[in-house]
Each structure stands twice: as structure tokens, then as C-alpha cells.
Write a protein that holds these residues in place. Structure first.
Motif, PDB file in Angstrom:
ATOM      1  N   THR A 259       0.848  -1.209   0.000  1.00  0.00           N
ATOM      2  CA  THR A 259       0.000   0.000   0.000  1.00  0.00           C
ATOM      3  C   THR A 259       0.878   1.252   0.000  1.00  0.00           C
ATOM      4  N   GLN A 260       1.923   1.253   0.832  1.00  0.00           N
ATOM      5  CA  GLN A 260       2.845   2.400   0.870  1.00  0.00           C
ATOM      6  C   GLN A 260       3.548   2.589  -0.476  1.00  0.00           C
ATOM      7  N   LYS A 261       3.944   1.460  -1.080  1.00  0.00           N
ATOM      8  CA  LYS A 261       4.594   1.485  -2.397  1.00  0.00           C
ATOM      9  C   LYS A 261       3.677   2.126  -3.438  1.00  0.00           C
ATOM     10  N   LEU A 262       2.414   1.745  -3.390  1.00  0.00           N
ATOM     11  CA  LEU A 262       1.445   2.286  -4.355  1.00  0.00           C
ATOM     12  C   LEU A 262       1.253   3.784  -4.148  1.00  0.00           C
ATOM     13  N   MET A 263       1.101   4.191  -2.903  1.00  0.00           N
ATOM     14  CA  MET A 263       0.818   5.607  -2.616  1.00  0.00           C
ATOM     15  C   MET A 263       1.959   6.532  -3.044  1.00  0.00           C
ATOM     16  N   SER A 264       3.175   5.988  -3.075  1.00  0.00           N
ATOM     17  CA  SER A 264       4.298   6.827  -3.507  1.00  0.00           C
ATOM     18  C   SER A 264       4.578   6.679  -5.009  1.00  0.00           C
ATOM     19  N   HIS A 265       3.781   5.867  -5.696  1.00  0.00           N
ATOM     20  CA  HIS A 265       3.989   5.654  -7.134  1.00  0.00           C
ATOM     21  C   HIS A 265       3.460   6.847  -7.931  1.00  0.00           C
ATOM     22  N   PRO A 266       4.259   7.382  -8.855  1.00  0.00           N
ATOM     23  CA  PRO A 266       3.814   8.558  -9.631  1.00  0.00           C
ATOM     24  C   PRO A 266       2.488   8.348 -10.368  1.00  0.00           C
ATOM     25  N   ALA A 267       2.259   7.148 -10.890  1.00  0.00           N
ATOM     26  CA  ALA A 267       1.010   6.893 -11.636  1.00  0.00           C
ATOM     27  C   ALA A 267      -0.202   7.006 -10.722  1.00  0.00           C
ATOM     28  N   TYR A 268      -0.056   6.554  -9.479  1.00  0.00           N
ATOM     29  CA  TYR A 268      -1.159   6.669  -8.511  1.00  0.00           C
ATOM     30  C   TYR A 268      -1.353   8.124  -8.110  1.00  0.00           C
ATOM     31  N   GLN A 269      -0.240   8.801  -7.841  1.00  0.00           N
ATOM     32  CA  GLN A 269      -0.330  10.184  -7.356  1.00  0.00           C
ATOM     33  C   GLN A 269      -0.994  11.106  -8.369  1.00  0.00           C
ATOM     34  N   LYS A 270      -0.721  10.889  -9.661  1.00  0.00           N
ATOM     35  CA  LYS A 270      -1.303  11.814 -10.640  1.00  0.00           C
ATOM     36  C   LYS A 270      -2.672  11.373 -11.166  1.00  0.00           C
ATOM     37  N   SER A 271      -3.104  10.158 -10.811  1.00  0.00           N
ATOM     38  CA  SER A 271      -4.408   9.666 -11.285  1.00  0.00           C
ATOM     39  C   SER A 271      -5.541  10.193 -10.411  1.00  0.00           C
ATOM     40  N   GLN A 272      -6.634  10.555 -11.064  1.00  0.00           N
ATOM     41  CA  GLN A 272      -7.787  11.068 -10.337  1.00  0.00           C
ATOM     42  C   GLN A 272      -8.942  10.064 -10.322  1.00  0.00           C
ATOM     43  N   ARG A 273      -9.116   9.362 -11.443  1.00  0.00           N
ATOM     44  CA  ARG A 273     -10.210   8.381 -11.566  1.00  0.00           C
ATOM     45  C   ARG A 273      -9.580   6.983 -11.551  1.00  0.00           C
TER      46      ARG A 273
ATOM     47  N   VAL B  98      -3.560  -9.290 -21.522  1.00  0.00           N
ATOM     48  CA  VAL B  98      -3.035  -7.918 -21.561  1.00  0.00           C
ATOM     49  C   VAL B  98      -1.910  -7.772 -20.533  1.00  0.00           C
ATOM     50  N   THR B  99      -0.803  -7.202 -20.948  1.00  0.00           N
ATOM     51  CA  THR B  99       0.344  -7.006 -20.044  1.00  0.00           C
ATOM     52  C   THR B  99       0.070  -5.829 -19.100  1.00  0.00           C
ATOM     53  N   ILE B 100       0.471  -6.002 -17.839  1.00  0.00           N
ATOM     54  CA  ILE B 100       0.291  -4.973 -16.804  1.00  0.00           C
ATOM     55  C   ILE B 100       1.475  -3.997 -16.862  1.00  0.00           C
ATOM     56  N   ASP B 101       1.189  -2.705 -16.669  1.00  0.00           N
ATOM     57  CA  ASP B 101       2.259  -1.697 -16.749  1.00  0.00           C
ATOM     58  C   ASP B 101       3.259  -1.799 -15.598  1.00  0.00           C
ATOM     59  N   TYR B 102       2.739  -1.953 -14.373  1.00  0.00           N
ATOM     60  CA  TYR B 102       3.617  -2.010 -13.196  1.00  0.00           C
ATOM     61  C   TYR B 102       3.128  -3.118 -12.259  1.00  0.00           C
ATOM     62  N   VAL B 103       4.062  -3.888 -11.724  1.00  0.00           N
ATOM     63  CA  VAL B 103       3.719  -4.901 -10.711  1.00  0.00           C
ATOM     64  C   VAL B 103       4.413  -4.507  -9.406  1.00  0.00           C
ATOM     65  N   LEU B 104       3.608  -4.201  -8.381  1.00  0.00           N
ATOM     66  CA  LEU B 104       4.160  -3.858  -7.066  1.00  0.00           C
ATOM     67  C   LEU B 104       3.988  -5.063  -6.157  1.00  0.00           C
ATOM     68  N   TYR B 105       5.087  -5.514  -5.546  1.00  0.00           N
ATOM     69  CA  TYR B 105       4.979  -6.727  -4.746  1.00  0.00           C
ATOM     70  C   TYR B 105       5.685  -6.554  -3.410  1.00  0.00           C
ATOM     71  N   GLY B 106       5.369  -7.474  -2.502  1.00  0.00           N
ATOM     72  CA  GLY B 106       5.946  -7.426  -1.167  1.00  0.00           C
ATOM     73  C   GLY B 106       7.445  -7.527  -1.194  1.00  0.00           C
ATOM     74  N   ASP B 107       8.079  -7.052  -0.131  1.00  0.00           N
ATOM     75  CA  ASP B 107       9.541  -7.004  -0.106  1.00  0.00           C
ATOM     76  C   ASP B 107      10.133  -8.402  -0.233  1.00  0.00           C
TER      77      ASP B 107
END
Length: 199
Positions: free
Chosen positions: A35-49, A187-196
Motif C-alpha cells: 500500500t505504501q509502495k502504491l501511494m508513492s507511485h507517480p502513476a497513482y499520485q497523478k491519477s484522479q479516476r 493484456v500485459t500490466i504496466d507495473y507490478v508492485l509486490y511485497g519485499d
């Protein structure tokens, strides 16, 4: 094609075993980290919808913290509604709204079939889709549960709104695979965020 289908099913069985072996505290720990990784991701930060899945507790990264953050940041939140072979993304307005949602037989919350809510594709499309799955490669190949909901939905986004949303998958580290068997429909995913990782 049949060989790929069989390979996918074998991998699904293996991944379900890995997930079953994960302890609850470990799932919680990794979910918070991701969740922390996602919140600091630029794609999440600039997305509104943003559309976000509501997690199956035993098998998926928990998204409750993401929902809370989205409402705090005044982002528009859309969640899946499955009716037969079709998935729509419908607006959810608050954590109270989330708590009041009915549960399906799979113990996932979702809007009722007759729930009149704003549909993301009818009101401007999505900037970002947060995608669940059983397994992922670091390159963005995804193994879902075999229904193709997310692959089909991404194609609909292009057809109906003319926008290809960014996609981010969330995964426990145990869901990361060296490779995933794929077909032309996957369909290929743009970013995969995973546990440490341990290493």
C-alpha cells in the motif's frame, strides 16, 4: 493453445498452495508495505479516476488502506461489479458506502445487480486500474482466475472511452513467478508492485 491452458491451470494450483501457506500476520505486513509502495507511485499520485478491486481476504493484497487514502485525497473511486461474464466499474463514495456493500458468495463486497451507480466508462473513463490476480511476472505478465474479466475490461476502456488506463498489479512476493504462460488475449500490466523480497 491447449498446452498453455494446462500450464496456466497447473500454475494456478501451485500459487493457491503458496497463498494458503501464507500466515495472516505476513499478509497484513506485506499488504501495508505494498500500500505504501502504491501511494508513492507517480502513476497513482497523478491519477484522479481510479478503479480498485475489493480483496478476497485469503488470496489477495488487502486494498482497504488504498480506499481510505483515495477518499482522503478526493480521488474518484470505482469498484468492480460482476454480472455474469461482464465486469463494470462503479463509483463508490466513502468508507461508509464500502461497509454497507453486500457480500457475494465468494465473500467479496460488490454493488448489488440493481444498484444504480455512476459507471466509469459512461462518465469519462479511468486513469488507473489496480488489478488483482493469482500470479505475476516482474515483466507484467498476469495469471488471473481464468474468466478474463480484466483483459476484456481494458479492451472496453479503449473502445468505449478512447483511453487506455495505466495498470498496476498488487502481489504478495509469493505470487511473483519467473514466467507466466500467456496467449494473445492476455493484456500485459504496466507495473507490478509486490511485497519485499527476502534477498
Amino acid at each position: 493453445m491447449e498446452a498453455i491452458h494446462q500450464a496456466k491451470n497447473l500454475l494456478r494450483q501451485e500459487l493457491k498452495k503458496r497463498l494458503k501457506a501464507l500466515s495472516e500476520p505476513e499478509k497484513v505486513r506485506q499488504s501495508l508495505y505494498i500500500t505504501q509502495k502504491l501511494m508513492s507511485h507517480p502513476a497513482y499520485q497523478k491519477s484522479q479516476r481510479i478503479s480498485v478491486y475489493l480483496a478476497m481476504k485469503k488470496e489477495e493484497v488487502d486494498t482497504t488502506g488504498i480506499l481510505q487514502n483515495m477518499f482522503t485525497q478526493n480521488k474518484s473511486c470505482y469498484i468492480p461489479q460482476y454480472i455474469g461474464p461482464k465486469m463494470n466499474m462503479l463509483r463508490m463514495t466513502s468508507m461508509e458506502d464500502y461497509e454497507a456493500l453486500p457480500e457475494t458468495k465468494w465473500k467479496i463486497k460488490q454493488p448489488a445487480d440493481d444498484d444504480e451507480r455512476e459507471d466509469a466508462l459512461k462518465t469519462g473513463g479511468l486513469d488507473l486500474i489496480i488489478v488483482p490476480g493469482l500470479g505475476f511476472s516482474k515483466e507484467g505478465h498476469r495469471l488471473g482466475r481464468g474468466k478474463g474479466y480484466y483483459d476484456i475490461y481494458q479492451k472496453r476502456c479503449l473502445e468505449e472511452s478512447g483511453i487506455k488506463p495505466v495498470t498496476i498489479a498488487l502481489a504478495f512476493k509469493e505470487q511473483i513467478c519467473e514466467s507466466i504462460p500467456v496467449t494473445d488475449n492476455d493484456v500485459t500490466i504496466d507495473y507490478v508492485l509486490y511485497g519485499d523480497m527476502d534477498d
